[in-house]
Design a protein around this motif. Structure first.
Motif, short mmCIF file in Angstrom:
data_model
loop_
_atom_site.label_atom_id
_atom_site.label_comp_id
_atom_site.label_asym_id
_atom_site.label_seq_id
_atom_site.Cartn_x
_atom_site.Cartn_y
_atom_site.Cartn_z
N PHE A 141 0.88 -1.17 0.00
CA PHE A 141 0.00 0.00 0.00
C PHE A 141 0.91 1.21 0.00
N SER A 212 2.09 -1.67 4.46
CA SER A 212 1.54 -0.32 4.28
C SER A 212 2.65 0.70 4.52
N GLU A 245 2.52 -2.20 9.31
CA GLU A 245 2.21 -0.78 9.17
C GLU A 245 3.49 0.00 9.42
#
Length: 319
Positions: A141, A212, A245
């Motif tokens: 992402f 991400s 993340e």
């Protein structure tokens, strides 16, 4: 393998060559590693665009190696004696290793530990997929600076293919895919799929691992809103996985992390890949193995500092 006596007896300096340098935990991380391991080494920031000045530091007798960050990760390659296989295939260098031949001549080799940081973060969280030997999709992402190393880790080490790419800017994804095609090798030629719409996401199999690497801000632009909708569609699929993340500022626990967890995904917070890539650098500079370093103490110390600083707003310490 244990840490050689020469590293315990001989003080040395390591550096981070980048510009600009804001809110970096690299000095604190590395100085924590060597302090806890009892190694007389320091890690200092060299915030500059001057490559010649950096090379002078790198080739000084007391230098034990260096980290490299933006905007130098690609440009520095031309100034080194060679690359490791990982550095060559990732196409960017974040670590310079100093090696010596039998005569004592130094050889400066470029490597990339960002990919190792991603790999270790996933494997420490849940290695079930890799141990199964199966191949399943992975996903990134964002298509910025962390993308190359993330794709490398997912495809090369984590049994992920194809790799979905979700991003707010189509042009960035097109450039990323073109770059991979241009620099593909017989041993690293990942299949990348640009996922542009929710409808396309609905037709695809669920990824097992997601990286991400976008800032922790609420989506506002049409591209940001659409890319958030796409990743939420993947989160909602019945099959769940692990998301790393990467963002850990201004908060370690991000809005996206909460969305992923609420959807049933296991979340690895952003200080973990940062710590693991730094530990890998120290292993290379000290020519040691993970078991030779106080890993649990390093992880606890750095994680606690990051969490404390996000609460107080303080700048990261250097040691």
């Amino acid at each position: 393998m244990v840490i050689a006596q020469e590293y315990i007896d001989t003080p040395a300096k390591t550096y981070l060559f980048a510009y600009p340098l804001k809110r970096t935990y690299a000095p604190f991380l590395h100085n924590t590693v060597t302090r806890l391991a009892g190694i007389p080494r320091t890690y200092e920031k060299f915030e500059s665009l001057d490559v010649d000045a950096f090379l002078k530091l790198l080739k000084a007798p007391e230098c034990g190696g260096s980290a490299v960050s933006m905007p130098h990760k690609v440009a520095i390659i031309d100034h080194l004696d060679g690359l490791t296989d990982v550095g060559r295939e990732v196409g960017a260098v974040n670590t310079v290793i100093i090696e010596k031949d039998a005569s004592g001549k130094k050889f400066y080799r470029g490597h990339n530990t960002d990919a190792v940081g991603v790999k270790e973060s996933f494997l420490k969280a849940d290695d079930t997929h890799v141990k199964s030997g199966k191949i399943a999709p992975g996903m990134i992402f964002g298509a910025g600076g962390a993308a190359r190393a993330s794709v490398y880790a997912l495809n090369k080490w984590l049994n992920c293919s194809p790799i979905y790419v979700v991003n707010r800017d189509d042009g960035e994804v097109d450039a990323l895919i073109a770059d991979f095609k241009k620099n593909s090798t017989p041993t690293f030629n990942p299949e990348l799929i640009h996922v542009k719409t929710v409808e396309q996401a609905e037709s695809l199999a669920a990824p097992v691992y997601i990286v991400s690497a976008v800032p922790s801000f609420p989506p506002k632009s049409p591209g940001e809103i659409l890319s958030r909708q796409v990743i939420e569609n993947f989160f909602a699929k019945p099959e769940k996985g692990v998301i790393v993340e990467m963002c850990y500022f201004p908060h370690v626990w991000t809005e996206l992390a909460q969305i992923a967890q609420d959807a049933g995904w296991k979340v690895v917070t952003g200080e973990q890949p940062m710590i693991w890539q730094g530990i890998e650098q120290q292993k290379l500079w000290l020519k040691c193995e993970e078991k030779d370093l106080p890993i649990d103490d390093i992880l606890k110390t750095v994680k606690a500092q990051v969490e404390d600083d996000t609460k107080t707003g303080n700048e990261p310490p250097t040691k």
